[in-house]
Enzyme design. Structure first.
Site, short mmCIF file in Angstrom:
data_model
loop_
_atom_site.label_atom_id
_atom_site.label_comp_id
_atom_site.label_asym_id
_atom_site.label_seq_id
_atom_site.Cartn_x
_atom_site.Cartn_y
_atom_site.Cartn_z
N GLU A 33 1.70 51.36 41.37
CA GLU A 33 0.93 50.09 40.95
C GLU A 33 -0.02 50.23 39.95
OE1 GLU A 33 2.64 47.30 41.24
OE2 GLU A 33 2.71 47.44 43.48
N SER A 125 7.45 38.51 40.47
CA SER A 125 7.69 38.26 38.84
C SER A 125 8.67 37.36 38.62
CB SER A 125 8.19 39.87 38.44
OG SER A 125 7.34 40.68 38.66
N SER A 127 8.25 35.23 36.73
CA SER A 127 8.08 34.63 35.08
C SER A 127 8.94 35.81 34.42
CB SER A 127 6.75 34.91 34.74
OG SER A 127 6.02 36.21 34.86
N ASP A 171 7.70 44.82 35.18
CA ASP A 171 8.51 43.78 35.98
C ASP A 171 9.84 43.16 34.96
OD1 ASP A 171 5.95 43.81 37.21
OD2 ASP A 171 5.40 42.02 36.27
#
Ligand code: GLA
Length: 398
Positions: A33, A125, A127, A171
């Protein structure tokens, strides 16, 4: 079925069947991450929650977009592409603008209806799913011959320029390159990647949605990037060959500790450790050693919470609870790994839970969360699925 509803909406709205149906998934990230924009490794996967698109070309230069879930529409001309006041529009317009920017020709406008079941603001995610879906659809519709990697880079640029988040590549890469039952080990330095089987019938991936989205998110995200860049600039005086935190070891970092502010040191330390953790976790995965893999997930959470400071009380609570639950007599060892997932400041935790304890686990953690925060905990069991793909219309219509 979601795509049936979408198909019907398209017919009602535009009076015809769409030319193309596309499924674009959300993503999870097992480990790695805040490493993507530091040229490190990530281990994401596409999931069985997705945004669907029904799309057809038109005969004129207009584009009409209908957002099914928002019940909102937007119309514009290909000759006049501009940022919109409506946030959701910019994810689509951004991708279109980037495709044109690359010199690709689109001769006519299009009609599109899109919508799906990727929860918004949950760190899955949605988007990136919208961006990869519209990019894929336009690429197919107009035979633009953009590669999967092109589409991922286009989506990332759209996010930077049209949504204002300087996100990494993870993503969109995952939404586009996903493969059922596999996680993707992506090297964000050269964008090479390998699939690792992730198919453990005795364990289930469960997401726990805090239901909070702190507005801080985007600003703090860009701030973390800036802090990492500051760290690199300072480290470069001692190590000119360093290009990103990928090139830095803990020994190099410690040797320069007195030159970095405590905050910048902390941020860099987290990233350097996390890049290494992904490698260890992948080795564990190859050896079928889920216990070590899960342990690394907990360590990631600790680093994100204490050093990188992108967690929040709700996320910390949910991770802490998994430890309590796993220690309880009734559910001993039920959770072998848990951590906050994604950018942070809200959204979901990802949990690796023994399949035969799932229902009890969900019951316990939901109750504890409700007692502590008075929020109904949303939980999702997710399966790892293919990346963006065309759906056979006939399958949906029959
Ligand atoms: C967000 C960004 C990604 C990545 C994660 C943190 O999801 O979009 O690029 O940086 O945060 O790992």
């Amino acid at each position: 079925m979601l795509n049936e509803l979408l198909l019907q909406k398209f017919k009602d709205y535009f009076g015809d069947n769409p030319t193309l149906l596309v499924r674009a998934p959300g993503r999870i990230n097992l480990i790695g991450e805040h490493t993507d924009y530091n040229n490190g490794f990530v281990l994401p996967a596409a999931i069985d929650k997705a945004i669907y698109f029904a799309i057809s070309p038109r005969n004129d230069q207009n584009c009409i977009i209908h957002a099914y879930d928002l019940d909102d529409s937007y119309e514009f001309s290909l000759n006049n592409i501009q940022k919109s006041e409506k946030g959701w529009v910019n994810f689509l317009i951004g991708v279109l603008a980037e495709i044109l920017e690359k010199g690709k020709k689109i001769n006519t406008g299009f009609n599109v209806v899109f919508g799906g079941d990727v929860p918004l603001g949950a760190g899955l995610s949605s988007s990136a799913a919208v961006e990869s879906g519209i990019g894929f659809a336009i690429n197919e519709l107009y035979n633009l011959e953009l590669s999967k990697l092109d589409l991922a880079l286009i989506a990332q640029q759209a996010e930077h320029k049209y949504a204002g988040v300087n996100c990494g590549i993870m993503d969109m890469f995952a939404s586009i390159h996903g493969k059922a039952n596999s996680v993707i080990k992506l090297d964000c330095q050269d964008l090479s990647f390998a699939y690792f089987p992730f198919d453990f019938p005795d364990y289930t991936l469960v997401l726990c949605n805090t239901g909070v989205k702190h507005n801080l998110g985007d600003t703090e995200y860009n701030q973390r990037r800036a802090e990492c860049e500051e760290g690199i600039r300072i480290l470069q005086s001692a190590f000119p060959q360093v290009d990103s935190l990928r090139d830095v070891s803990m020994r190099m970092l410690s040797s320069q500790a007195d030159k970095l502010s405590p905050i910048v040191y902390q941020r860099c330390k987290y990233v350097v450790e996390e890049i290494e953790r992904v490698n260890i976790a992948c080795n564990a995965l190859e050896n079928g050693d889920l216990a070590t893999f899960g342990q690394k997930m907990y360590e990631t959470h600790e680093g994100l919470s204490q050093d990188y400071e992108v967690s929040c009380p709700e996320l910390d609570f949910l991770v802490e609870q998994t430890l309590n639950i796993s220690l309880s007599e009734e559910l001993r060892g039920a959770v072998i790994g848990a951590r906050m997932m994604g950018g942070g400041f809200g959204g979901c935790t990802i949990n690796l839970v023994k399949a035969d304890t799932i229902d009890k686990f969900i019951e316990k953690i939901s109750l504890a969360y409700h007692q502590a925060f008075n929020i109904e905990l949303q939980t999702y069991k997710v399966n790892i699925a293919n990346g963006v793909e065309e759906i056979e219309k006939e399958l949906v219509m029959n």
